[in-house]
Design an enzyme around this catalytic site. Structure first.
Site, PDB file in Angstrom:
ATOM      1  N   CYS A  10       0.814  -1.222   0.000  1.00 15.47           N
ATOM      2  CA  CYS A  10       0.000   0.000   0.000  1.00 15.47           C
ATOM      3  C   CYS A  10       0.848   1.272   0.000  1.00 15.47           C
ATOM      4  O   CYS A  10       0.579   2.206  -0.779  1.00 15.47           O
ATOM      5  CB  CYS A  10      -0.966  -0.016   1.180  1.00 15.47           C
ATOM      6  SG  CYS A  10      -0.290  -0.679   2.710  1.00 15.47           S
ATOM      7  N   HIS A  25      -2.885   6.227   4.630  1.00 15.06           N
ATOM      8  CA  HIS A  25      -1.455   6.279   4.908  1.00 15.06           C
ATOM      9  C   HIS A  25      -0.909   7.641   4.482  1.00 15.06           C
ATOM     10  O   HIS A  25      -1.276   8.168   3.426  1.00 15.06           O
ATOM     11  CB  HIS A  25      -0.700   5.210   4.112  1.00 15.06           C
ATOM     12  CG  HIS A  25      -0.930   3.811   4.570  1.00 15.06           C
ATOM     13  ND1 HIS A  25      -1.497   3.492   5.782  1.00 15.06           N
ATOM     14  CD2 HIS A  25      -0.648   2.620   3.963  1.00 15.06           C
ATOM     15  CE1 HIS A  25      -1.549   2.170   5.902  1.00 15.06           C
ATOM     16  NE2 HIS A  25      -1.046   1.625   4.812  1.00 15.06           N
TER      17      HIS A  25
END
Length: 371
Positions: free
Chosen positions: A136, A277
């Site tokens: 990710c 994130h």
């Protein structure tokens, strides 16, 4: 029309994938078959108005063999168990996987088409049949500053990540929220009293975080009100965690640079965000370029990246997980030259871990395969 099997469609990444495919009308161009690890024989879900019959067992190799394409969000253990058995039968379909198990295999391509369509196209010509979503943070980094890599401007990059609970799974997200709730409950009466001492409040909160009964079964430590500077297992030979190693290994594989790799390293940290994130980059450029040109290179790379001016008010509004969660937008801001020299660049980016960080690259490679 190709027969496409879906495994792990109920989980967090799988659910986001189903939502995105429905939004984009992707089910129109395929015949979906839904698999389950525990509820075979029950009615399959209806997506895109298509009746997919009953759920089939995800471990039934004979059923899996009938498929042209398999899309799995079931996790690495499932892949490691089923993939070799299926390949051993001579099955020659496409395997599309959100898990990490096959990423670094020579006969697999890590997919992020806005960044590495040239690698994907070359792989399809060569007969590659295994396509895997990337880590990710790596995918989100490349969506953010892919323009700098595309122009061959990056000598090396150091990354500090600020990773959301979602990257660790649904149970971890619940644990974070439980921790947050317990911390508030511990001082709720004091918070209502403006005369209460903030130091007394802090002491109570800290004591709660350190208590033996504070819920840490999933993270192993307090995350609410704190952070965890460790993600995944240790690689003893380098001192990196596996998450930090992926930054180097996967970035270069995605870009097709494994034979002439760009150094990528840094520290990966878990913070109390839910599903976005964030990453801070220190980038050594191969040459000094005006900041305006750098911004233009970044902004023009793909339709989802967005350069945020280095302005406090705009940054607070546009460059946070609260803003970006649930969107495909990948903002990049805090762009400035560093004091180390004119070829050193700082940047900060935020991206949704479940969209570009997981489900969206899988959705987009599937769309190519059924076309």
């Amino acid at each position: 029309m190709k027969n496409v099997g879906f495994i792990g469609w109920r989980g967090m990444v799988g659910s986001v994938l189903m939502d995105r495919m429905s939004q984009e009308n992707d089910f129109e161009n395929l015949n979906p078959v839904f698999f389950t690890t525990s509820q075979a024989g029950q009615k399959a879900p209806v997506f895109g108005g298509k009746d997919a019959g009953d759920l089939k067992s995800a471990f039934d190799i004979e059923e899996l063999k009938k498929l042209d394409i398999i899309v799995t969000c079931q996790g690495g253990d499932y892949t490691n168990e089923v993939y070799p058995k299926l390949k051993a039968t001579g099955w020659d379909g496409y395997w599309v996987d959100a898990a990490s198990a096959l990423r670094m295999k020579d006969d697999a391509i890590i997919v992020l088409d806005p960044v590495n369509q040239h690698v994907i196209s070359e792989g399809l010509k060569k007969g590659i049949k295994t396509f895997v979503g990337g880590n990710c943070t790596v995918s989100l980094m490349l969506m953010a500053i892919g323009g700098l890599f595309e122009k061959d401007l990056v000598e090396w990059i150091s990354v500090a990540t600020y990773q959301a609970a979602s990257g660790a799974g649904a149970k971890n997200m619940r644990e974070l929220l439980s921790q947050m709730g317990l911390l508030e409950q511990a001082v709720s009466s004091e918070l209502k009293d403006p005369a209460s001492s903030i130091l007394d409040i802090e002491r109570k909160v800290t004591a709660k975080m350190r208590a033996d009964n504070f819920p840490t079964d999933n993270f192993g430590a307090a995350l609410g009100g704190s952070l965890i500077p460790w993600i995944d297992k240790l690689l003893p030979e380098t001192g990196q965690t596996k998450e930090e190693w992926k930054g180097y290994a996967e970035t270069n594989k995605i870009l097709g640079l494994s034979d002439n790799p760009i150094p990528v390293d840094g520290l990966c940290v878990r913070i109390g965000a839910l599903r976005c994130h964030s990453q801070a980059f220190t980038i050594k450029l191969k040459k000094d370029l005006p900041l305006e040109e750098i911004e233009q290179i970044i902004a023009s790379h793909n339709e989802w990246v967005k350069v945020i001016p280095n302005d406090k008010e705009i940054t607070l509004r546009e460059l946070t997980p609260a803003k970006v969660t649930g969107t495909l937008s990948v903002p990049v801001g805090r762009l400035r030259k560093l004091a180390m020299g004119p070829e050193y660049l700082a940047a900060f980016t935020v991206g949704d871990q479940l969209l570009w960080g997981a489900a969206e690259p899988v959705r987009r490679i599937l769309k190519q395969l059924v076309a």
